[in-house]
Design a protein around this motif. Structure first.
Motif, mmCIF file in Angstrom:
data_model
loop_
_atom_site.group_PDB
_atom_site.id
_atom_site.type_symbol
_atom_site.label_atom_id
_atom_site.label_comp_id
_atom_site.label_asym_id
_atom_site.label_seq_id
_atom_site.Cartn_x
_atom_site.Cartn_y
_atom_site.Cartn_z
ATOM 1 N N MET A 45 127.627 -11.898 -2.114
ATOM 2 C CA MET A 45 128.708 -11.896 -3.091
ATOM 3 C C MET A 45 130.070 -12.072 -2.429
ATOM 4 O O MET A 45 130.957 -12.728 -2.981
ATOM 5 N N GLU A 46 130.238 -11.514 -1.242
ATOM 6 C CA GLU A 46 131.519 -11.624 -0.534
ATOM 7 C C GLU A 46 131.823 -13.070 -0.144
ATOM 8 O O GLU A 46 132.990 -13.451 0.007
ATOM 9 N N HIS A 47 130.789 -13.881 -0.006
ATOM 10 C CA HIS A 47 130.957 -15.325 0.228
ATOM 11 C C HIS A 47 131.035 -16.085 -1.096
ATOM 12 O O HIS A 47 131.943 -16.894 -1.318
ATOM 13 N N HIS A 48 130.086 -15.831 -1.965
ATOM 14 C CA HIS A 48 129.925 -16.605 -3.189
ATOM 15 C C HIS A 48 131.113 -16.460 -4.136
ATOM 16 O O HIS A 48 131.402 -17.365 -4.924
ATOM 17 N N VAL A 49 131.831 -15.354 -4.067
ATOM 18 C CA VAL A 49 132.966 -15.137 -4.963
ATOM 19 C C VAL A 49 134.011 -16.236 -4.809
ATOM 20 O O VAL A 49 134.713 -16.583 -5.767
ATOM 21 N N SER B 242 143.073 -17.198 6.757
ATOM 22 C CA SER B 242 142.980 -15.772 7.077
ATOM 23 C C SER B 242 141.605 -15.441 7.648
ATOM 24 O O SER B 242 140.585 -15.882 7.124
ATOM 25 N N PRO B 243 141.556 -14.638 8.727
ATOM 26 C CA PRO B 243 140.259 -14.254 9.288
ATOM 27 C C PRO B 243 139.416 -13.413 8.331
ATOM 28 O O PRO B 243 138.213 -13.255 8.541
ATOM 29 N N ALA B 244 140.038 -12.888 7.262
ATOM 30 C CA ALA B 244 139.292 -12.103 6.280
ATOM 31 C C ALA B 244 138.449 -12.982 5.365
ATOM 32 O O ALA B 244 137.546 -12.485 4.682
ATOM 33 N N VAL B 245 138.737 -14.291 5.344
ATOM 34 C CA VAL B 245 137.955 -15.227 4.525
ATOM 35 C C VAL B 245 136.736 -15.661 5.337
ATOM 36 O O VAL B 245 136.891 -16.184 6.439
ATOM 37 N N PRO B 246 135.525 -15.445 4.834
ATOM 38 C CA PRO B 246 134.331 -15.854 5.582
ATOM 39 C C PRO B 246 134.363 -17.343 5.910
ATOM 40 O O PRO B 246 134.772 -18.164 5.093
ATOM 41 N N LYS B 247 133.906 -17.674 7.103
ATOM 42 C CA LYS B 247 133.973 -19.052 7.588
ATOM 43 C C LYS B 247 133.281 -20.025 6.644
ATOM 44 O O LYS B 247 133.811 -21.091 6.328
ATOM 45 N N ALA B 248 132.093 -19.677 6.188
ATOM 46 C CA ALA B 248 131.337 -20.580 5.315
ATOM 47 C C ALA B 248 132.038 -20.775 3.984
ATOM 48 O O ALA B 248 132.034 -21.874 3.418
ATOM 49 N N ALA B 249 132.657 -19.718 3.465
ATOM 50 C CA ALA B 249 133.397 -19.819 2.204
ATOM 51 C C ALA B 249 134.641 -20.674 2.385
ATOM 52 O O ALA B 249 134.994 -21.471 1.504
ATOM 53 N N ARG B 250 135.300 -20.533 3.524
ATOM 54 C CA ARG B 250 136.494 -21.341 3.817
ATOM 55 C C ARG B 250 136.147 -22.831 3.811
ATOM 56 O O ARG B 250 136.844 -23.642 3.204
#
Length: 278
Positions: A50-54, A147-155
């Motif tokens: 969910m932290e990525h998919h959001v 931002s490093p708080a954004v997951p790499k794959a989501a970015r």
């Protein structure tokens, strides 16, 4: 003018839809049978998912808003939209996606329902919250994504979406919206959520509601209408159909990379949390 329900659109459907489907079906099958679903026997894995998919839930709205701006009149002074059927279709989707029944007597966007679901099950919302905070301050999307708080794959996934938006090609945007965002969560995913929710004593009640609203609307109402919209926009122009086809393929490949990235994150972090943690 667009003609969403025209006979010519039906004839084009017979010509172009099989060709696009032939290219997309293997990609869809790969997504629906992705190995990430075999990992989702733990609440911690679903949280990480969910932290990525959001971010994909969020950028879906940007695709929708491009269509609304281009097919409806959202400026002052108001003028009559070029095609009332296209305008009605898009506004119907905006109504549902941006202000749906929240299940509690009020209204909320599907993004807000998802965000609420994350909080209820203990998923970390810091990445998406920080990203949205930067956008509210006027920071450009690509800068906020850094931002490093954004997951790499989501970015990577959101960047691909905005590359499509920045082309300004309405057929490409409509294709990304239609073929790249249709229901790509298999039935097994919903069964997993049901089982985890039982184990976690209802911590996924909100997420189950989100899935029911979002997938139900996409499959029963919005999906078929979005497909007709693509056909109407592309018309008989083979070059536009090629754009739509290549965009659809690139979107499903981007989703594959997102799923791969989540799988790698799960294994890289060694997520072991399960129902006992809830």
């Amino acid at each position: 003018m667009l003609a969403i329900c025209s006979d010519s659109g039906k004839r084009l459907d017979l010509l172009h839809r099989p060709r696009i489907e032939e290219r997309l079906n293997p990609l869809r099958e790969a997504l629906l049978n992705h190995r990430i679903y075999g990992e989702m026997d733990r609440l911690g894995v679903l949280r990480l998912f969910m932290e990525h998919h959001v971010f994909a839930v969020w950028d879906f709205m940007s695709l929708l808003k491009v269509l609304q701006r281009r097919l409806c009149c959202v400026e002052v002074p108001w003028v009559v939209p070029a095609d009332p059927q296209a305008c009605r279709f898009i506004n119907e989707i905006v109504l549902a996606e941006e202000s749906d029944d929240d299940g509690r007597g009020g209204f909320a966007s599907h993004f807000e329902l998802y965000h609420r679901s994350m909080k209820q099950c203990g998923a970390n919302t810091a990445g998406i919250d920080g990203f949205l905070s930067e956008l509210r301050r006027g920071v450009p999307v690509l800068t906020a994504l850094a931002s490093p708080a954004v997951p790499k794959a989501a970015r990577r996934f959101v960047k691909q979406t905005f590359k499509i938006i920045e082309t300004g090609n309405l057929c490409a945007v409509a294709s990304a919206f239609t073929f790249g965002r249709e229901d790509l969560l298999p039935d097994v995913f919903q069964r997993i959520v049901d089982e985890l929710n039982t184990q976690a004593c209802g911590q996924l009640d909100d997420f189950k509601y989100y899935l029911e609203r979002h997938i139900g609307l996409d499959g029963d109402e919005h999906g078929p209408m979005a497909t007709r919209l693509v056909h109407s926009l592309c018309g008989s122009d083979e070059s536009l159909w090629k754009v739509a086809e290549e965009t659809a393929v690139s979107c499903l490949m981007a989703r594959q990379k997102l799923w791969d990235g989540i799988y790698e994150a799960v294994n890289g972090k060694g997520v072991t949390s399960g129902a006992a943690e809830a």
